[in-house]
Design a protein around this motif. Structure first.
Motif, short mmCIF file in Angstrom:
data_model
loop_
_atom_site.label_atom_id
_atom_site.label_comp_id
_atom_site.label_asym_id
_atom_site.label_seq_id
_atom_site.Cartn_x
_atom_site.Cartn_y
_atom_site.Cartn_z
N GLN A 61 35.88 37.61 32.16
CA GLN A 61 36.37 37.16 33.23
C GLN A 61 37.39 36.67 32.87
O GLN A 61 38.98 36.32 33.95
CB GLN A 61 35.37 36.36 33.56
CG GLN A 61 35.55 35.28 35.02
CD GLN A 61 35.62 36.38 35.82
OE1 GLN A 61 34.59 37.32 35.83
NE2 GLN A 61 36.40 36.29 36.97
N ASP A 87 40.20 37.41 36.22
CA ASP A 87 41.66 35.95 36.89
C ASP A 87 42.77 36.73 36.42
O ASP A 87 43.57 36.13 37.81
CB ASP A 87 40.77 35.56 36.56
CG ASP A 87 39.53 34.99 36.08
OD1 ASP A 87 38.66 35.50 37.10
OD2 ASP A 87 39.07 33.94 36.10
N GLU A 139 27.16 42.80 33.36
CA GLU A 139 27.90 41.99 33.37
C GLU A 139 29.23 42.72 33.90
O GLU A 139 30.08 42.50 34.37
CB GLU A 139 27.77 41.44 32.21
CG GLU A 139 27.09 40.30 32.47
CD GLU A 139 26.96 39.56 30.80
OE1 GLU A 139 27.56 39.89 29.82
OE2 GLU A 139 25.98 38.57 31.06
N ALA A 194 29.87 43.42 37.55
CA ALA A 194 30.09 42.53 38.25
C ALA A 194 31.34 42.35 37.69
O ALA A 194 32.41 41.68 38.47
CB ALA A 194 29.09 41.30 37.27
N LEU A 195 31.55 42.49 36.62
CA LEU A 195 33.61 41.66 36.59
C LEU A 195 34.31 42.39 37.12
O LEU A 195 35.15 43.02 37.97
CB LEU A 195 33.25 42.26 35.35
CG LEU A 195 35.01 42.20 34.51
CD1 LEU A 195 34.91 40.60 34.71
CD2 LEU A 195 34.79 42.01 32.63
N ASN A 239 33.46 44.80 39.35
CA ASN A 239 33.15 44.78 41.69
C ASN A 239 34.38 43.72 41.85
O ASN A 239 35.18 44.12 43.15
CB ASN A 239 31.76 44.67 41.53
CG ASN A 239 31.51 44.55 43.08
OD1 ASN A 239 31.38 43.30 44.03
ND2 ASN A 239 31.71 45.97 43.89
N GLU A 240 33.79 42.29 41.11
CA GLU A 240 34.94 41.22 41.67
C GLU A 240 35.96 42.02 41.45
O GLU A 240 37.34 40.90 42.73
CB GLU A 240 34.50 40.01 40.66
CG GLU A 240 35.36 38.88 40.99
CD GLU A 240 35.20 37.69 40.03
OE1 GLU A 240 35.58 36.99 39.99
OE2 GLU A 240 33.80 37.85 39.67
N LEU A 241 36.60 42.03 40.89
CA LEU A 241 38.44 42.47 40.50
C LEU A 241 38.56 43.63 41.63
O LEU A 241 39.38 43.59 42.14
CB LEU A 241 39.00 42.78 38.77
CG LEU A 241 40.40 43.41 39.05
CD1 LEU A 241 41.12 42.00 39.24
CD2 LEU A 241 40.21 44.00 37.54
N GLU A 255 37.48 43.93 44.13
CA GLU A 255 37.16 43.34 45.70
C GLU A 255 38.16 42.47 46.73
O GLU A 255 38.72 42.13 47.24
CB GLU A 255 35.87 42.49 46.05
CG GLU A 255 35.11 43.45 46.21
CD GLU A 255 34.91 44.06 47.24
OE1 GLU A 255 35.22 43.86 48.45
OE2 GLU A 255 34.18 45.60 47.17
N LYS A 256 38.86 42.07 45.44
CA LYS A 256 40.12 40.68 45.13
C LYS A 256 41.15 42.14 45.57
O LYS A 256 41.91 41.48 46.80
CB LYS A 256 40.07 40.20 43.72
CG LYS A 256 39.64 38.80 44.00
CD LYS A 256 39.90 38.37 42.19
CE LYS A 256 38.76 37.30 42.31
NZ LYS A 256 39.31 36.16 40.83
N GLU A 276 36.22 52.49 40.63
CA GLU A 276 35.23 51.06 39.64
C GLU A 276 34.36 52.15 39.20
O GLU A 276 34.21 53.07 39.02
CB GLU A 276 33.93 50.10 40.61
CG GLU A 276 34.95 49.08 41.42
CD GLU A 276 33.54 48.84 42.66
OE1 GLU A 276 32.45 48.27 41.54
OE2 GLU A 276 34.01 47.85 43.60
#
Length: 183
Positions: free
Chosen positions: A13, A17, A63, A66-67, A69-71, A73-74, A86
Motif C-alpha cells: 500500500q 500511494d 489483497e 485490490a491493491l 485495482n485501487e492504483l 482507478e487512481k 491490471e
C-alpha cells in the motif's frame, strides 16, 4: 522518444500511494497504456500445512488484486481515456516483472523501493535493483523513504523523492534522453 507503454510494479500500500502520487502528477501521452502489476512472492520456503498455504495465497491474491485495482482507478481518474490494464501473478517478483516487461513490450518501468541497505538488503535482495539492472528499457525507481546512508545507488537505478515535483520532472526527462541515446 515516446513513453507509450508503462509497466508499473507495486508491492504494498505504501508503494501504491507513492506511485499514485507520481503517476497522477504527470501528463502522459493520450495513447499511453499502463500495466499495473503485482507479484505475490511464492519463492519462500515455509514449513506449514498445504491448507494454510492455500489460504495465505488466496488472501494474498485478494489483497493484491485490490491493491492493483485501487492504483489503476487512481490513474484512470487522473487521466481519463488512458488504457490501464491490471495483472496479479504468483512467483519470483524479479523474474516475473522482467518477463512482463519483455512480453508486454514496456517502454518504461516504474516501481518503488524501500531503500533497504546492508544485511536486510542482502537477505531480501532488491527487486528494484534487479529490474533496473536487467530490464531492456528505462526504469524509474520511486523511493518510498529517504536513504539513511551515504552509499550511492547504482547508476541504472534512478530514485526520486516525491516531495519535489520539479526534480521528478527532470529525472523523467533525463531518462528519456538516456533511452534516446541508447537507441
Amino acid at each position: 522518444m515516446k513513453l507509450k507503454r508503462i509497466l508499473v510494479a507495486v508491492d504494498s500500500q505504501a508503494c501504491a500511494d507513492a506511485l499514485a502520487g507520481f503517476l497522477t502528477r504527470h501528463c502522459w501521452l493520450g495513447d499511453s497504456s499502463f500495466l499495473i502489476l503485482h507479484v505475490i512472492e511464492t519463492d519462500v520456503v515455509l514449513d506449514i500445512e498445504p491448507k494454510y498455504w492455500e489460504h495465505a495465497l488466496a488472501k494474498a491474491n485478494t489483497e493484491g488484486r485490490a491493491l492493483v485495482n485501487e492504483l489503476a482507478e487512481k490513474v484512470r481518474k487522473a487521466q481519463p481515456g488512458l488504457l490501464v490494464e491490471e495483472m496479479v501473478l504468483q512467483g519470483n517478483p524479479k523474474d516475473l516483472i522482467l518477463d512482463a516487461v519483455t512480453d508486454w513490450g514496456a517502454d518504461l518501468v516504474v516501481l518503488g523501493s524501500r531503500g533497504r541497505r546492508g544485511f536486510t538488503r542482502f537477505l531480501l535482495g532488491s527487486v528494484s535493483q534487479a529490474v533496473a539492472s536487467h530490464a531492456p528499457c528505462s526504469v524509474l525507481v520511486v523511493r518510498l523513504a529517504p536513504v539513511k546512508t551515504d552509499e550511492k545507488a547504482p547508476a541504472a537505478a534512478v530514485a526520486t523523492r516525491l516531495k519535489d515535483p520539479e526534480q521528478t520532472d527532470r529525472v523523467v526527462r533525463a531518462i528519456s534522453r538516456v533511452k534516446a541515446i541508447r537507441e
